[in-house]
Design a protein around this motif. Structure first.
Motif, PDB file in Angstrom:
ATOM      1  N   SER A  53     -42.267  52.403  -0.756  1.00  0.00           N
ATOM      2  CA  SER A  53     -40.724  51.677  -0.619  1.00  0.00           C
ATOM      3  C   SER A  53     -40.954  50.401   0.098  1.00  0.00           C
ATOM      4  CB  SER A  53     -39.735  52.272  -0.055  1.00  0.00           C
ATOM      5  OG  SER A  53     -40.053  52.927   1.061  1.00  0.00           O
ATOM      6  N   LEU A  85     -38.653  54.591 -10.949  1.00  0.00           N
ATOM      7  CA  LEU A  85     -37.790  55.666 -10.256  1.00  0.00           C
ATOM      8  C   LEU A  85     -36.556  54.859  -9.386  1.00  0.00           C
ATOM      9  CD1 LEU A  85     -40.690  57.954  -8.608  1.00  0.00           C
ATOM     10  CD2 LEU A  85     -38.589  58.348  -9.840  1.00  0.00           C
TER      11      LEU A  85
ATOM     12  N   PHE B  92     -30.568  55.653  -3.714  1.00  0.00           N
ATOM     13  CA  PHE B  92     -31.157  54.212  -3.635  1.00  0.00           C
ATOM     14  C   PHE B  92     -29.927  53.187  -3.308  1.00  0.00           C
ATOM     15  CE2 PHE B  92     -33.580  56.990  -6.667  1.00  0.00           C
ATOM     16  CZ  PHE B  92     -34.987  56.637  -6.036  1.00  0.00           C
ATOM     17  N   ARG B 101     -34.769  52.934   0.287  1.00  0.00           N
ATOM     18  CA  ARG B 101     -35.220  53.608  -0.675  1.00  0.00           C
ATOM     19  C   ARG B 101     -36.128  54.531  -0.615  1.00  0.00           C
ATOM     20  NH1 ARG B 101     -35.147  48.435  -2.262  1.00  0.00           N
ATOM     21  NH2 ARG B 101     -33.133  47.871  -3.826  1.00  0.00           N
ATOM     22  N   GLY B 102     -36.559  54.534   0.638  1.00  0.00           N
ATOM     23  CA  GLY B 102     -37.764  55.819   0.874  1.00  0.00           C
ATOM     24  C   GLY B 102     -37.332  57.196   0.948  1.00  0.00           C
ATOM     25  N   LEU B 105     -36.507  57.913  -2.846  1.00  0.00           N
ATOM     26  CA  LEU B 105     -37.753  58.332  -3.638  1.00  0.00           C
ATOM     27  C   LEU B 105     -37.855  59.673  -3.353  1.00  0.00           C
ATOM     28  CD1 LEU B 105     -39.665  55.144  -3.089  1.00  0.00           C
ATOM     29  CD2 LEU B 105     -39.033  56.010  -5.370  1.00  0.00           C
ATOM     30  N   ALA B 108     -35.824  62.090  -5.162  1.00  0.00           N
ATOM     31  CA  ALA B 108     -36.076  62.003  -6.443  1.00  0.00           C
ATOM     32  C   ALA B 108     -37.372  62.695  -7.055  1.00  0.00           C
ATOM     33  CB  ALA B 108     -36.083  60.625  -6.996  1.00  0.00           C
ATOM     34  N   LEU B 109     -38.244  62.684  -6.199  1.00  0.00           N
ATOM     35  CA  LEU B 109     -39.820  63.350  -6.582  1.00  0.00           C
ATOM     36  C   LEU B 109     -39.720  64.947  -6.248  1.00  0.00           C
ATOM     37  CD1 LEU B 109     -41.590  60.327  -5.443  1.00  0.00           C
ATOM     38  CD2 LEU B 109     -41.499  61.165  -7.795  1.00  0.00           C
TER      39      LEU B 109
END
Lengths: 96, 135
Positions: A53, A85, B92, B101-102, B105, B108-109
């Motif tokens: 990010s 994503l 996000f 966003r870290g 993510l 999401a993953l």
């Protein structure tokens, strides 16, 4: 120890060629290149093997800078996945 | 059934983020975790270790990876208070905002993310399913 995980150089046309890993440790070097008058606003990401990010943050900031219109050239699979994503892909001009 | 365990103690310096995520990735690949899942968890490790190194105190960050098919459990902990983290679920930032966003993510993953801890310690535990046949 100077762990070089990233290289960022300009080609003859002024495009910024980025090779290696983009993270919070390596983005300051990239930011410095993005502020260089030699840069034409094109950033070649075909050689980026990893981005987190921190890289998105840098690209969003570069995209907002008014004097340039940022073009992402040939983003690698790792970059495309990250952009998609996090939902930022549509806000960039991507040249494949 | 694949079972393996990796434990890393990371010096809280930005230069340590790359070797740490590389070690996590190497371990997952060596243990037969499919490449796409290993790649995703490398990104998760990078985000979590970056946060711990950037926002946490100058104390070592602990990273553990526990492979037990059908799942991988990745945990990152440090000596920050639990309340220093934003409450989950994480999302996000809008596309024009540079930061934020870290953790989105990470969420999401992974199939599941849990934050544990108290006033002196925080641990983020992430689960990601995988199958030994590569699916």
């Amino acid at each position: 120890m100077g762990d070089e995980i990233l290289s960022a150089t300009f080609d003859d046309g002024g495009a910024l060629i980025v090779v290696g890993e983009v993270d919070s440790y390596s983005t300051p070097e990239l930011s410095a290149r993005c502020a260089d008058d030699a840069w034409n606003g094109v950033i070649d990401l075909s050689g980026v093997t990893f981005m987190d990010s921190s890289g998105i943050r840098l690209l969003v900031e570069a995209n907002r800078a008014e004097r340039r219109s940022l073009v992402l050239r040939a983003p690698s699979e790792a970059v495309v996945r990250l952009l998609e994503l996090s939902g930022v892909a549509p806000s960039f001009a991507i040249e494949t | 059934m694949a079972m393996a365990w990796l434990e890393l103690e990371v010096t809280p310096q930005p230069a340590q983020i790359a070797p740490t995520r590389a070690a996590v990735h190497r371990f997952l690949c060596a243990e037969g975790v499919p490449g796409t899942i290993a790649d995703d968890l490398r990104l998760v490790a990078s985000e979590l270790v970056t946060n711990a190194v950037t926002h946490g105190p100058a104390r070592p960050v602990a990273v553990t990876v526990d492979i037990a098919a059908p799942e991988v459990v990745l945990a990152v902990s440090n000596r920050s208070p639990r309340w220093a983290l934003p409450p989950s679920p994480w999302g996000f930032a809008p596309p024009t905002v540079p930061q934020g966003r870290g953790l989105g993510l990470v969420a999401a993953l992974c199939d599941q993310v849990e934050v544990r801890g108290d006033d002196h310690h925080v641990e983020i535990v992430c689960w990601r399913a995988w199958a030994e046949d590569g699916s």
